[in-house]
Design an enzyme around this catalytic site. Structure first.
Site, PDB file in Angstrom:
ATOM      1  N   TYR A 228      -1.716  -0.422  10.424  1.00  0.00           N
ATOM      2  CA  TYR A 228      -2.173  -1.193   8.603  1.00  0.00           C
ATOM      3  C   TYR A 228      -0.689  -1.038   7.939  1.00  0.00           C
ATOM      4  CZ  TYR A 228      -3.824  -1.530   4.639  1.00  0.00           C
ATOM      5  OH  TYR A 228      -3.972  -2.132   3.202  1.00  0.00           O
TER       6      TYR A 228
ATOM      7  N   LYS B 277       2.169  -3.076   6.111  1.00  0.00           N
ATOM      8  CA  LYS B 277       2.046  -2.511   4.867  1.00  0.00           C
ATOM      9  C   LYS B 277       3.363  -2.155   4.488  1.00  0.00           C
ATOM     10  CE  LYS B 277      -1.843  -4.221   3.357  1.00  0.00           C
ATOM     11  NZ  LYS B 277      -1.824  -5.256   2.041  1.00  0.00           N
TER      12      LYS B 277
ATOM     13  N   SER C 260       0.835  -1.073  -0.023  1.00  0.00           N
ATOM     14  CA  SER C 260      -0.049  -0.120  -0.073  1.00  0.00           C
ATOM     15  C   SER C 260       0.691   0.515  -0.206  1.00  0.00           C
ATOM     16  CB  SER C 260      -0.765   0.209   1.218  1.00  0.00           C
ATOM     17  OG  SER C 260      -1.549   1.452   1.441  1.00  0.00           O
TER      18      SER C 260
HETATM   19  N1  LIG Z   1      -8.477  -0.466  -0.931  1.00  0.00           N
HETATM   20  C1  LIG Z   1      -7.858   0.598  -0.894  1.00  0.00           C
HETATM   21  O1  LIG Z   1      -7.946   1.223  -0.607  1.00  0.00           O
HETATM   22  C2  LIG Z   1      -6.612  -0.409  -0.781  1.00  0.00           C
HETATM   23  C3  LIG Z   1      -5.019   0.634  -0.776  1.00  0.00           C
HETATM   24  C4  LIG Z   1      -3.644   0.027  -0.485  1.00  0.00           C
HETATM   25  C5  LIG Z   1      -3.899  -1.900  -0.761  1.00  0.00           C
HETATM   26  N2  LIG Z   1      -4.659  -2.343  -0.254  1.00  0.00           N
HETATM   27  C6  LIG Z   1      -4.518  -3.947  -0.418  1.00  0.00           C
HETATM   28  O2  LIG Z   1      -4.979  -4.577  -1.441  1.00  0.00           O
HETATM   29  C7  LIG Z   1      -5.701  -5.789  -0.879  1.00  0.00           C
HETATM   30  C8  LIG Z   1      -7.353  -6.463  -0.630  1.00  0.00           C
HETATM   31  O3  LIG Z   1      -7.789  -5.199   0.023  1.00  0.00           O
HETATM   32  P1  LIG Z   1      -9.370  -4.633  -1.179  1.00  0.00           P
HETATM   33  O4  LIG Z   1      -9.119  -3.532  -0.667  1.00  0.00           O
HETATM   34  O5  LIG Z   1      -9.607  -5.310  -2.319  1.00  0.00           O
HETATM   35  O6  LIG Z   1     -10.333  -4.650   0.645  1.00  0.00           O
HETATM   36  P2  LIG Z   1     -11.839  -5.794  -0.358  1.00  0.00           P
HETATM   37  O7  LIG Z   1     -12.473  -5.668  -1.330  1.00  0.00           O
HETATM   38  O8  LIG Z   1     -12.054  -6.250   1.202  1.00  0.00           O
HETATM   39  O9  LIG Z   1     -11.371  -7.786  -0.464  1.00  0.00           O
HETATM   40  C9  LIG Z   1     -10.159  -7.944   0.851  1.00  0.00           C
HETATM   41  C10 LIG Z   1     -10.077  -9.655   0.366  1.00  0.00           C
HETATM   42  O10 LIG Z   1      -9.443 -10.077   1.285  1.00  0.00           O
HETATM   43  C11 LIG Z   1      -9.987 -11.526   1.948  1.00  0.00           C
HETATM   44  N3  LIG Z   1      -9.598 -11.563   2.912  1.00  0.00           N
HETATM   45  C12 LIG Z   1      -9.306 -11.137   3.849  1.00  0.00           C
HETATM   46  N4  LIG Z   1      -8.856 -11.555   4.891  1.00  0.00           N
HETATM   47  C13 LIG Z   1      -8.175 -12.682   4.575  1.00  0.00           C
HETATM   48  C14 LIG Z   1      -7.993 -13.813   5.107  1.00  0.00           C
HETATM   49  N5  LIG Z   1      -7.909 -13.646   6.485  1.00  0.00           N
HETATM   50  N6  LIG Z   1      -7.639 -15.232   4.473  1.00  0.00           N
HETATM   51  C15 LIG Z   1      -8.298 -14.827   3.052  1.00  0.00           C
HETATM   52  N7  LIG Z   1      -8.310 -13.783   2.388  1.00  0.00           N
HETATM   53  C16 LIG Z   1      -9.133 -13.148   3.484  1.00  0.00           C
HETATM   54  C17 LIG Z   1     -11.019 -10.857   1.215  1.00  0.00           C
HETATM   55  O11 LIG Z   1     -12.454 -12.332   1.444  1.00  0.00           O
HETATM   56  P3  LIG Z   1     -13.033 -12.932   2.328  1.00  0.00           P
HETATM   57  O12 LIG Z   1     -13.764 -12.039   3.102  1.00  0.00           O
HETATM   58  O13 LIG Z   1     -14.322 -13.597   1.590  1.00  0.00           O
HETATM   59  O14 LIG Z   1     -12.596 -13.903   3.599  1.00  0.00           O
HETATM   60  C18 LIG Z   1     -11.439  -9.984   0.124  1.00  0.00           C
HETATM   61  O15 LIG Z   1     -11.286 -11.338  -0.797  1.00  0.00           O
HETATM   62  C19 LIG Z   1      -5.359  -5.488   0.619  1.00  0.00           C
HETATM   63  O16 LIG Z   1      -3.924  -6.304   0.891  1.00  0.00           O
HETATM   64  C20 LIG Z   1      -5.715  -4.624   0.966  1.00  0.00           C
HETATM   65  O17 LIG Z   1      -3.949  -4.074   2.413  1.00  0.00           O
HETATM   66  C21 LIG Z   1      -6.292  -1.891  -0.567  1.00  0.00           C
END
Ligand SMILES: NC(=O)c1ccc[n+]([C@@H]2O[C@H](COP(=O)([O-])OP(=O)(O)OC[C@H]3O[C@@H](n4cnc5c(N)ncnc54)[C@H](OP(=O)(O)O)[C@@H]3O)[C@@H](O)[C@H]2O)c1
Length: 209
Positions: free
Chosen positions: A160, A164, A147
């Protein structure tokens, strides 16, 4: 991913039931890769795989229920992938969590442990299994979803972001340890309108690009 041809390649994307992981899985499959999508729940993984298939992609999509830090489930998923598709070229360590919103000193050990377990140990575990099962011998590429928050301090998501920042360092470390056979890279997204980041975008649309 215009122009990228991944026909005959196989990828695992962890945390692909929605958000960034689902979009990445769809793009990999559109480029021709066979893709395994994970979620904590089998039905959510199946539904995500069905969505990828319904998008008319060239590769095959398969859903597997596997908590990111359940070693037995992770091993079963990696083994199943190699058994089913014959190889494992790409691992996207995307599953992430942020149960610790607020100042760092307001957090407790349970939230700290969950954050670092899923966001940091998860990528170590899955990379280790992928290397053992396929990449160590045949090569491959690992991509960790870090991130932009891992590069600078920011209010309310300090724990968090620390996980990261550690993931970015871990990426460099594993790149060093696994070169030249396995490439290890990280991507560092800014705010994306997903469930995980809801607190950052829901009432702040005016401040987002
Ligand atoms: N959105 C942002 O602004 C942003 C920015 C920078 C980085 N990120 C990173 O991008 C990645 C994806 O996040 P997102 O924003 O797309 O969030 P999201 O839409 O909430 O998706 C999170 C995903 O992770 C899965 N997950 C959560 N805990 C888990 C666990 N313990 N074991 C297996 N799967 C798990 C969830 O699946 P289930 O709930 O179905 O298990 C879901 O598929 C993360 O690493 C996050 O830190 C996000």
């Amino acid at each position: 991913m215009t122009g990228l041809d991944l026909t005959g390649r196989t990828a695992i994307v962890t945390g692909a039931s929605r958000g960034i992981g689902l979009a990445v899985a769809r793009d990999l499959a559109a480029a021709g890769a066979n893709v395994v999508l994970t979620s904590r729940k089998q039905d959510a993984a199946d539904a995500a795989a069905a969505q990828v298939t319904a998008a008319g992609v060239r590769g095959t999509a398969l859903g597997v229920g596997a908590h990111a830090v359940d070693e037995d489930a992770a091993r079963r998923c990696v083994d199943l992938t190699v058994e089913r598709f014959g190889r494992l070229d790409i691992l996207v360590n995307n599953a992430g969590t942020n149960p610790a919103f607020g100042p760092v000193l307001a957090q407790d050990h349970a939230r700290f442990a969950k954050t670092f377990d899923v966001n940091l140990w998860g990528p170590v575990l899955w990379t280790s299994l992928a290397v053992q099962a396929w990449m160590g011998e045949h090569g491959g590429a690992v991509v960790n979803t870090a991130s932009i928050g891992g590069m600078a301090p920011e209010a309310n998501i300090g724990l968090y972001n620390a996980s990261k920042a550690a993931l970015i360092h871990l990426t460099r470390q594993l790149a060093l340890e696994l070169a030249p056979r396995v490439r290890v890279n990280a991507v560092a997204p800014g705010v994306v309108r997903t469930r995980l980041a809801e607190a950052l975008w829901k009432d702040h649309e005016d401040r987002l690009p």
